[in-house]
Design a protein around this motif. Structure first.
Motif, PDB file in Angstrom:
ATOM      1  N   VAL A   2       0.862  -1.176   0.000  1.00 16.33           N
ATOM      2  CA  VAL A   2       0.000   0.000   0.000  1.00 16.33           C
ATOM      3  C   VAL A   2       0.904   1.234   0.000  1.00 16.33           C
ATOM      4  N   GLN A   3       0.656   2.135  -0.913  1.00 13.88           N
ATOM      5  CA  GLN A   3       1.359   3.416  -0.925  1.00 13.88           C
ATOM      6  C   GLN A   3       0.380   4.489  -0.470  1.00 13.88           C
ATOM      7  N   ALA A  23      -4.542   9.472   0.266  1.00 12.74           N
ATOM      8  CA  ALA A  23      -4.856   8.664  -0.908  1.00 12.74           C
ATOM      9  C   ALA A  23      -3.980   7.421  -0.920  1.00 12.74           C
ATOM     10  N   SER A  25      -2.860   3.680  -2.744  1.00  9.10           N
ATOM     11  CA  SER A  25      -2.825   2.814  -3.919  1.00  9.10           C
ATOM     12  C   SER A  25      -2.420   1.422  -3.460  1.00  9.10           C
ATOM     13  N   GLY A  26      -2.886   0.429  -4.179  1.00 12.93           N
ATOM     14  CA  GLY A  26      -2.604  -0.930  -3.754  1.00 12.93           C
ATOM     15  C   GLY A  26      -3.897  -1.667  -3.467  1.00 12.93           C
ATOM     16  N   ARG A  27      -3.871  -2.952  -3.708  1.00  6.50           N
ATOM     17  CA  ARG A  27      -5.100  -3.727  -3.660  1.00  6.50           C
ATOM     18  C   ARG A  27      -5.597  -4.010  -2.254  1.00  6.50           C
ATOM     19  N   ASN A  77     -10.425   4.865  -2.384  1.00  6.60           N
ATOM     20  CA  ASN A  77      -9.143   4.515  -1.752  1.00  6.60           C
ATOM     21  C   ASN A  77      -8.592   5.685  -0.941  1.00  6.60           C
ATOM     22  N   THR A  78      -9.450   6.319  -0.170  1.00  2.00           N
ATOM     23  CA  THR A  78      -9.044   7.508   0.557  1.00  2.00           C
ATOM     24  C   THR A  78      -9.575   7.459   1.992  1.00  2.00           C
TER      25      THR A  78
END
Length: 121
Positions: A2-3, A23, A25-27, A77-78
Motif C-alpha cells: 500500500v502506498q 490517498a 494505492s494498492g489492492r 481509496n481515501t
C-alpha cells in the motif's frame, strides 16, 4: 503493498478547521484498518484516530474526541481526518498509516510521508 500520500495540511488559525486526506494505492487498502498519527517537534509520534476496514469502528485519542472525525471511502481509496476547533497544540506533522486496528504504531505496516499542520494562536 500500500502506498499512502497525505494532503491538506497548512497553516490555520486556532478555532479553524482542516480536512486531511490520505490517498492510497494498492489492492489491500479496502481490507486494511487505517490510522492517523501525529508528531510534534521534540515529541514522540502519537496515535490520533483509527478506523476499521469497513468504517464500522473508530477510535480517538482523548485530546481530539469531539473535535476530529476519521472516515474513509473505499471506492476512492481515501481516508480522511476532519479536524475542527483546532488548537495550537494540534500543530504537528500528521501521518496516515495502514495496518491493523490499533493505537500502537508498530501495528501499522505502511506509512505516508506526512503533511504539516500548523495552528497559530
Amino acid at each position: 503493498q500500500v502506498q499512502l500520500v497525505e494532503s491538506g495540511g497548512r497553516l490555520v488559525q486556532a478555532g479553524g478547521s482542516l480536512r486531511l486526506s490520505c490517498a492510497a494505492s494498492g489492492r489491500t487498502f479496502s481490507s486494511s484498518a487505517m490510522g492517523w498519527f501525529r508528531q510534534a517537534p521534540g515529541k514522540e509520534r502519537e496515535f490520533v484516530a483509527g478506523i476499521s476496514w469497513n468504517g464500522g469502528n473508530t477510535n480517538y485519542v482523548d485530546s481530539v474526541k469531539g473535535r476530529f472525525t476519521i472516515s474513509r471511502d473505499n471506492a476512492k481509496n481515501t481516508v480522511y481526518l476532519q479536524m475542527n476547533s483546532l488548537k495550537p497544540n494540534d500543530t504537528a506533522v500528521y501521518y496516515c498509516a495502514a495496518g491493523a486496528m490499533s493505537r500502537w504504531s508498530t501495528m501499522y505496516n505502511y506509512w505516508g510521508q506526512g503533511t504539516q499542520v500548523t495552528v497559530s494562536s
